[in-house]
Design an enzyme around this catalytic site. Structure first.
Site, PDB file in Angstrom:
ATOM      1  CG  PHE A  75      -0.263   0.290   2.592  1.00 58.90           C
ATOM      2  CD1 PHE A  75       0.002   1.460   3.025  1.00 58.90           C
ATOM      3  CD2 PHE A  75       0.210  -0.783   3.266  1.00 58.90           C
ATOM      4  CE1 PHE A  75       0.450   1.580   4.379  1.00 58.90           C
ATOM      5  CE2 PHE A  75       0.651  -0.909   4.319  1.00 58.90           C
ATOM      6  CZ  PHE A  75       0.904   0.352   4.994  1.00 58.90           C
ATOM      7  CB  CYS A  76       1.705   3.653  -1.803  1.00 58.24           C
ATOM      8  SG  CYS A  76       0.836   3.569  -3.499  1.00 58.24           S
ATOM      9  CB  THR A  77      -0.299   8.249  -0.831  1.00 59.31           C
ATOM     10  OG1 THR A  77       0.812   8.530   0.028  1.00 59.31           O
ATOM     11  CG2 THR A  77      -1.106   9.422  -0.460  1.00 59.31           C
TER      12      THR A  77
END
EC number: 1.14.-.-
Length: 299
Positions: free
Chosen positions: A185-187
């Site tokens: 996951f990331c922004t």
């Protein structure tokens, strides 16, 4: 006046970005938009903001103008609102990669990585395993200073300073991932998609990306299984699980994230320094951003 903030990306093979650049820049300037659009052979990554009429016109342009040959006809956008314009100018840039990993550019035509949507992920985290009864490991692909603002509970965080370090830390820590379902996951989705593709390419199994990243997760299910806020690369600095800007600010001098309590310190001087960079201070450091980082540089 309320400002509409749009973010979008897509990995897709693009052959005409040199031709597109001046035309896209001219359209954005005509509409009065500000932000950054990155164009690369592997795709597009954009963060723009402006009045509702202007952002709606841009979405129609990018999806339907014949210039783009239908490559963005169903491009999804993430939207948030702010009370002011978070960007200072409009930039359209040509890049080798839309998010730098310093590995050969991915081949979009070979297909994207598997994804998991926010509601399914929440269900997995609620029950402690995926639908195949494998334990779920959340893998944060962001830089360390972003993670310090907020992340998923018990997420793996390898304290990288830049995304190009990701392949090496994954190779060094493969044992952490074996026999588990990995959700990167990331922004906003771009880094975790590229990370998932890379892990799949090097033979790591049961890898997913979080569809739409943290911001889409906030939009769909709120802050369940997440602690803190989400750093964003614009002048809002961080958003809470309700997608509202927090009281955090970014230090003008060192780009550290300065939370509200640290802003009460005598070492914090707006526009000059903060507890992380105050001359001669060795106290509690702030959450430092990558040197030279620019707003809208990555999601």
């Amino acid at each position: 006046m309320t400002t509409v903030n749009l973010a979008a990306y897509r990995f897709v093979s693009l052959d005409s970005i040199e031709q597109w650049r001046p035309l896209v820049a001219a359209r954005c300037n005509t509409l009065g938009l500000r932000g950054t659009i990155l164009l690369a052979p592997e795709g597009i990554n954009l963060f723009i903001a402006g009045p509702r009429e202007a952002t709606d016109a841009f979405v129609d342009y990018i999806r339907h103008d014949p210039l783009f040959e239908g490559k963005f006809a169903d491009l999804p956008f993430k939207e948030s609102l702010s009370d002011s314009q978070p960007f200072r100018r409009m930039l359209v840039r040509l890049k080798r990669e839309i998010i730098t990993m310093k590995k050969p550019a991915i081949k979009p035509e070979l297909g994207r990585a598997p994804s998991v949507d926010a509601r399914t992920l929440k269900a997995w985290l609620d029950q402690g395993h995926d639908d195949a009864s494998r334990p779920v490991v959340m893998l944060d692909t962001r830089n360390a200073f972003e993670v310090d603002v907020g992340t998923f509970d018990r997420a793996l965080d390898y304290r990288i300073d830049k995304f190009s370090e990701f392949p090496a830390v994954i190779e060094a820590n493969r044992a952490d991932l074996e026999g588990k379902t990995i959700v990167s996951f990331c922004t906003g989705g771009i880094r975790c998609e590229k990370a998932a593709i890379h892990m799949k390419d090097v033979g790591i199994e049961n890898v997913y990306q979080l569809e739409g990243g943290i911001l889409k997760y906030f939009e769909e299910v709120g802050g369940a299984h997440y602690h803190g806020d989400c750093f964003v690369f614009d002048y809002r600095t961080a958003l809470n699980p309700q997608l509202a800007p927090t009281a955090d600010v970014t230090c003008f001098a060192c780009r550290a994230v300065v939370p509200a309590d640290a802003q009460q310190s005598p070492l914090y001087v707006p526009g000059k320094c903060c507890p992380a960079c105050h001359p001669g201070d060795s106290g509690t450091p702030g959450r430092r951003a990558e040197p030279g980082a620019e707003p809208a540089r990555a999601v």
